[in-house]
Scaffold this motif. Sequence first.
Motif, short mmCIF file in Angstrom:
data_model
loop_
_atom_site.label_atom_id
_atom_site.label_comp_id
_atom_site.label_asym_id
_atom_site.label_seq_id
_atom_site.Cartn_x
_atom_site.Cartn_y
_atom_site.Cartn_z
N UNK A 29 0.84 -1.20 0.00
CA UNK A 29 0.00 0.00 0.00
C UNK A 29 0.87 1.25 0.00
N UNK A 30 1.95 1.22 0.78
CA UNK A 30 2.88 2.35 0.79
C UNK A 30 3.49 2.55 -0.60
N UNK A 31 3.82 1.43 -1.26
CA UNK A 31 4.37 1.52 -2.60
C UNK A 31 3.39 2.13 -3.58
N UNK A 32 2.12 1.74 -3.50
CA UNK A 32 1.10 2.32 -4.36
C UNK A 32 0.96 3.81 -4.07
N UNK A 33 0.92 4.16 -2.79
CA UNK A 33 0.81 5.56 -2.41
C UNK A 33 1.99 6.39 -2.88
N UNK A 34 3.20 5.81 -2.79
CA UNK A 34 4.39 6.50 -3.26
C UNK A 34 4.30 6.79 -4.76
N UNK A 35 3.88 5.78 -5.53
CA UNK A 35 3.76 5.97 -6.97
C UNK A 35 2.74 7.04 -7.32
N UNK A 36 1.60 7.03 -6.62
CA UNK A 36 0.58 8.04 -6.87
C UNK A 36 1.09 9.44 -6.50
N UNK A 37 1.80 9.52 -5.39
CA UNK A 37 2.32 10.83 -4.96
C UNK A 37 3.28 11.41 -6.00
N UNK A 79 0.50 -3.83 -11.47
CA UNK A 79 1.13 -5.08 -11.09
C UNK A 79 0.94 -5.36 -9.61
N UNK A 80 1.10 -4.33 -8.79
CA UNK A 80 0.92 -4.51 -7.36
C UNK A 80 -0.52 -4.90 -7.03
N UNK A 81 -1.46 -4.20 -7.64
CA UNK A 81 -2.87 -4.54 -7.43
C UNK A 81 -3.15 -5.99 -7.78
N UNK A 82 -2.60 -6.43 -8.91
CA UNK A 82 -2.95 -7.75 -9.41
C UNK A 82 -2.40 -8.85 -8.52
N UNK A 83 -1.12 -8.77 -8.14
CA UNK A 83 -0.58 -9.87 -7.34
C UNK A 83 -1.13 -9.82 -5.91
N UNK A 84 -1.43 -8.61 -5.40
CA UNK A 84 -2.06 -8.53 -4.08
C UNK A 84 -3.45 -9.19 -4.09
N UNK A 85 -4.21 -8.90 -5.15
CA UNK A 85 -5.53 -9.52 -5.26
C UNK A 85 -5.42 -11.03 -5.37
N UNK A 86 -4.44 -11.50 -6.16
CA UNK A 86 -4.23 -12.94 -6.29
C UNK A 86 -3.86 -13.56 -4.95
N UNK A 87 -3.02 -12.88 -4.19
CA UNK A 87 -2.58 -13.40 -2.90
C UNK A 87 -3.72 -13.45 -1.90
N UNK A 88 -4.45 -12.34 -1.77
CA UNK A 88 -5.56 -12.30 -0.82
C UNK A 88 -6.62 -13.33 -1.18
N UNK A 89 -6.87 -13.48 -2.49
CA UNK A 89 -7.91 -14.42 -2.93
C UNK A 89 -7.49 -15.87 -2.74
#
Length: 587
Positions: free
Chosen positions: A134-142, A359-369
């Motif tokens: 999540x921090x990585x996603x936030x960093x990219x957006x920032x 990429x982060x969204x996709x593997x996180x979703x795969x992991x949680x699922x």
Amino acid sequence: MPPFNTANAFDYGLIALYFAIVVWVGLYSARKNKNTGDYFRGGGKIPWFLAGMSNWVAGFSAFMFVAAAGFTYKNGIGAVVIFTSAFWAYLVGYFYFAKMWRRARIESPLEFLTRRYSPSTTYFYSVTAIIPSIVGIGQGLYILCFFVSSVLGFADHHVAVAGFTLSGFQLSVIVVGVVMVFYTAIGGLWAAVLSDAVQCIILAVMSLIIFPLSFMYLGHGSGFFAGVGRLLHDAPPGYFTLQGDTGNPWFILSFFISSLLGYNVAWALVQRYHSVADERGAKKMALLCAILSLVGPLLWILPVMAARVIFPDIKAIWPHFAAPEEASFVSLALLLLPHGMLGFVVSAILSAALGQANDTFNWLAATVTHDLYVPYKRWRTGQMPSDKRQMRAAHITMVLMGACGVAVAFYIPRFGGAFKFALHYYSLVATFSVPVALGMMYRKTPWWSGIAACSAALIVVGLLIAFGVWESQAYVRNMLVETSVATLVFYGSAFWYRADDPRSAGAQRLDADLKVPVIVDEKTAIGSLQVYGVIGSVSLVLGAVLLACWFIPSLPTAPASINVVAGILLLALGGWLRRVAKRAPAA
């Protein structure tokens, strides 16, 4: 102040067109997802060349055009050593990791931890990986939204939305975050890969144009090589020697270790290796990434070095930036690119950042699922949840992670420059990669060795941070201590390994699988080449739009003919891709 172009309605129109294309790609990709295997890993049918382009461009992100550009502006030739290190990392992947990941035969990236270590290790990683991601996603957006909103001139504007007063920067974070979640949630890995390919084309055309233009401008009308000569003559003393961090061998070693881990065992990369048909495709993908990682960075490193002479006092141009040198690449774009291409370069930076977050969204979703939701439902109900329920869980995960990433982006500005923040961030999360790499290479340690190695490294580094040890070399300290402690604990645990322990059975089955090559029917891989038609169509649309920009008024330093050159390149590429797709047999 140099004669900068400022974004106008034409540039905003091109940016809007890009967003429309991204959403369309997501809708198109949704039709290719018949089950969760298609959604999370493309059904193993993604062409290796497409997967390679996708993986390479996802590693760029806006970080390369912002934070890394700032590092290059300050340190000169040392940036070549740093930012081409991925070449060596991908070569290691070509000779070893690519085929081994494909042979692991897993449905989600973190499933490897279950097979190599234990379900407990997967749960440990799943929980501990969420916050860093999540921090990585936030960093990219920032990085993306602060920069783009500043360049387009609305960062400090304020608007009222649903009773809240938001700055232009905050509003752009929300809009980009919504689009990012929307098309990734709809299309899955196919959406990420196809949009990454579009991004790769945008970045390539932009870089190929800015590279010669920057040196021709520096040459004052005397040509490209005159500009090169001026850079060599007028650059600051020591600009072509290793200085600062690049003159520190421990920093170079730390950065290489970080690259070796990041480009071989990062979960998004693992997912790419499993999206191709077989291990030969995985190896070709790694080799393509190696070549692109050697040649590609030079197309933006060298222009940024030229920017050091073109903009010797860049702080005077961007006084409101915490690290004004991070504006060096886009300053070149504002100086040298006409309207139309200016919107194109903003789209490219949007593309790069969105690709990494996807990429982060996709593997996180795969992991949680796969690794959290499915085991939980089987424990509660005794039944495997349907594909429909798994897809719903993946969509919910992406929405929640996206919302959290937007929230993080709102708070990152207080931490200072993007490059410094990124170094600290990556040096801490690298801890999780060490047991993954070691576990792939050596498989005779007990089930708890991964958790022990990771935990020990985090505890030791945490203590060093708490007591302020080696604070001046925090990045080097974190990387070297983490890798050393994790390696010692990992191999030390082999003393307690017992082959007859039932909990070692999973690692033994994995060891057997890693010795068996993955070979698939060639027709499966060839049939998927039809997706190149989608990329070709997008290239044709963008090329036609840029040709139409010939009629937009421009500055002498940024003639409209540049739009024509870019448009012709895109039309030629689009036509070729369409022919490739047309000749491919049906899947």
